[in-house]
Scaffold this motif. Sequence first.
Motif, PDB file in Angstrom:
ATOM      1  N   GLU A 128      32.128 -39.948 -47.657  1.00  0.00           N
ATOM      2  CA  GLU A 128      30.700 -39.819 -47.958  1.00  0.00           C
ATOM      3  C   GLU A 128      30.004 -38.789 -47.078  1.00  0.00           C
ATOM      4  O   GLU A 128      28.777 -38.807 -46.971  1.00  0.00           O
ATOM      5  CB  GLU A 128      30.021 -41.191 -47.811  1.00  0.00           C
ATOM      6  N   MET A 129      30.763 -37.917 -46.451  1.00  0.00           N
ATOM      7  CA  MET A 129      30.164 -36.918 -45.570  1.00  0.00           C
ATOM      8  C   MET A 129      29.185 -36.035 -46.324  1.00  0.00           C
ATOM      9  O   MET A 129      29.480 -35.520 -47.403  1.00  0.00           O
ATOM     10  CB  MET A 129      31.249 -36.058 -44.921  1.00  0.00           C
ATOM     11  N   THR A 130      28.010 -35.852 -45.758  1.00  0.00           N
ATOM     12  CA  THR A 130      26.972 -35.002 -46.335  1.00  0.00           C
ATOM     13  C   THR A 130      26.978 -33.637 -45.656  1.00  0.00           C
ATOM     14  O   THR A 130      27.657 -33.437 -44.635  1.00  0.00           O
ATOM     15  CB  THR A 130      25.600 -35.659 -46.166  1.00  0.00           C
ATOM     16  N   TRP A 131      26.193 -32.728 -46.219  1.00  0.00           N
ATOM     17  CA  TRP A 131      26.078 -31.398 -45.618  1.00  0.00           C
ATOM     18  C   TRP A 131      25.577 -31.478 -44.173  1.00  0.00           C
ATOM     19  O   TRP A 131      26.185 -30.855 -43.283  1.00  0.00           O
ATOM     20  CB  TRP A 131      25.182 -30.523 -46.476  1.00  0.00           C
ATOM     21  N   PRO A 132      24.521 -32.243 -43.857  1.00  0.00           N
ATOM     22  CA  PRO A 132      24.120 -32.357 -42.449  1.00  0.00           C
ATOM     23  C   PRO A 132      25.222 -32.935 -41.564  1.00  0.00           C
ATOM     24  O   PRO A 132      25.357 -32.527 -40.394  1.00  0.00           O
ATOM     25  CB  PRO A 132      22.896 -33.281 -42.496  1.00  0.00           C
ATOM     26  N   ASP A 133      26.009 -33.867 -42.090  1.00  0.00           N
ATOM     27  CA  ASP A 133      27.125 -34.413 -41.312  1.00  0.00           C
ATOM     28  C   ASP A 133      28.129 -33.317 -40.972  1.00  0.00           C
ATOM     29  O   ASP A 133      28.641 -33.245 -39.843  1.00  0.00           O
ATOM     30  CB  ASP A 133      27.852 -35.513 -42.099  1.00  0.00           C
ATOM     31  N   TYR A 134      28.435 -32.472 -41.958  1.00  0.00           N
ATOM     32  CA  TYR A 134      29.398 -31.408 -41.717  1.00  0.00           C
ATOM     33  C   TYR A 134      28.866 -30.396 -40.712  1.00  0.00           C
ATOM     34  O   TYR A 134      29.595 -29.951 -39.815  1.00  0.00           O
ATOM     35  CB  TYR A 134      29.759 -30.709 -43.026  1.00  0.00           C
ATOM     36  N   VAL A 135      27.602 -30.054 -40.830  1.00  0.00           N
ATOM     37  CA  VAL A 135      26.990 -29.131 -39.868  1.00  0.00           C
ATOM     38  C   VAL A 135      27.118 -29.694 -38.458  1.00  0.00           C
ATOM     39  O   VAL A 135      27.485 -28.984 -37.508  1.00  0.00           O
ATOM     40  CB  VAL A 135      25.512 -28.859 -40.217  1.00  0.00           C
ATOM     41  N   ALA A 136      26.837 -30.986 -38.297  1.00  0.00           N
ATOM     42  CA  ALA A 136      26.938 -31.607 -36.975  1.00  0.00           C
ATOM     43  C   ALA A 136      28.377 -31.597 -36.476  1.00  0.00           C
ATOM     44  O   ALA A 136      28.633 -31.329 -35.288  1.00  0.00           O
ATOM     45  CB  ALA A 136      26.404 -33.037 -37.042  1.00  0.00           C
TER      46      ALA A 136
END
Length: 280
Positions: A128-136
């Motif tokens: 369920e990783m989101t774009w903000p999660d990936y950026v972090a």
Amino acid sequence: MTQHFPTRQLRFFLTAPTPCPYLPGREERKVFAHLPLSDGPTVNDSLTQVGFRRSQNIAYRPACETCRACQSARAPAAEYLLSRSERKVLNRNDDLERHLVEAEATLEQFELLRRYLLARHADGGMAEMTWPDYVAMVEDTAVRTHLLEYRKKSTDGGPGDLIACVLVDVLADGLSLVYSFYNPDLPRRSLGSFIILDHIVQAQQGQLPYVYLGYWVPGSEKMAYKARFSPLEILKPGGWSLMSARERGARPPSSMRGGAKDPCDLPLSDAEPADIEELS
């Protein structure tokens, strides 16, 4: 030479017990600390050498009360001789070009990651990783790190198709593969193995001693692939030592066959302080 740092300046915590993602019927706990902004690279070097892994600005390692199955693994680059099958894997991917880029997330990378997770780890903790999660995951760090993109050779002067990507920490004694992902529709390329082998080659070319591969868990099918790389060192209570033939032949129980959540899914809720003496 191993760098030392004042551990008393770090605060270590223990996560609450959760079901083990690798061995059925067991619980896992992790000890973790926040990497300091002022001296992150040196601290990351030292903690990696004693079995920690990095996730963003957190260094963690297993600290289970009744189990010591998880063992850090690293490939000694100078002693590593490629087998015939490993050379074939490298040759099958010689049409790919390496592109070393700053640790800055792109939507192209994220789209490839989503394809990979849905195909390979749909039931995992990162699905369920989101774009903000990936950026972090990529950018929230104070250590020496970069992304390595593998692309098809371009015919028009622009960037070729992105086939694989890996987040890599650069340590004083080698390279640490933090997380890799790739096109799941190209099984013949053996991209997961290729990424590891290519970093062993890079370490040899750069005269770096080791490539850190994360944890090997005897009896876990999800981690069994790491034992295919030889020679391989594992971290034991007495220090790093070569994996034995007996250890290399460990088989997973049938109940472990199937998906498991990703090891980077680090539950930090309900954490409690940890005594630093536990890390010796």
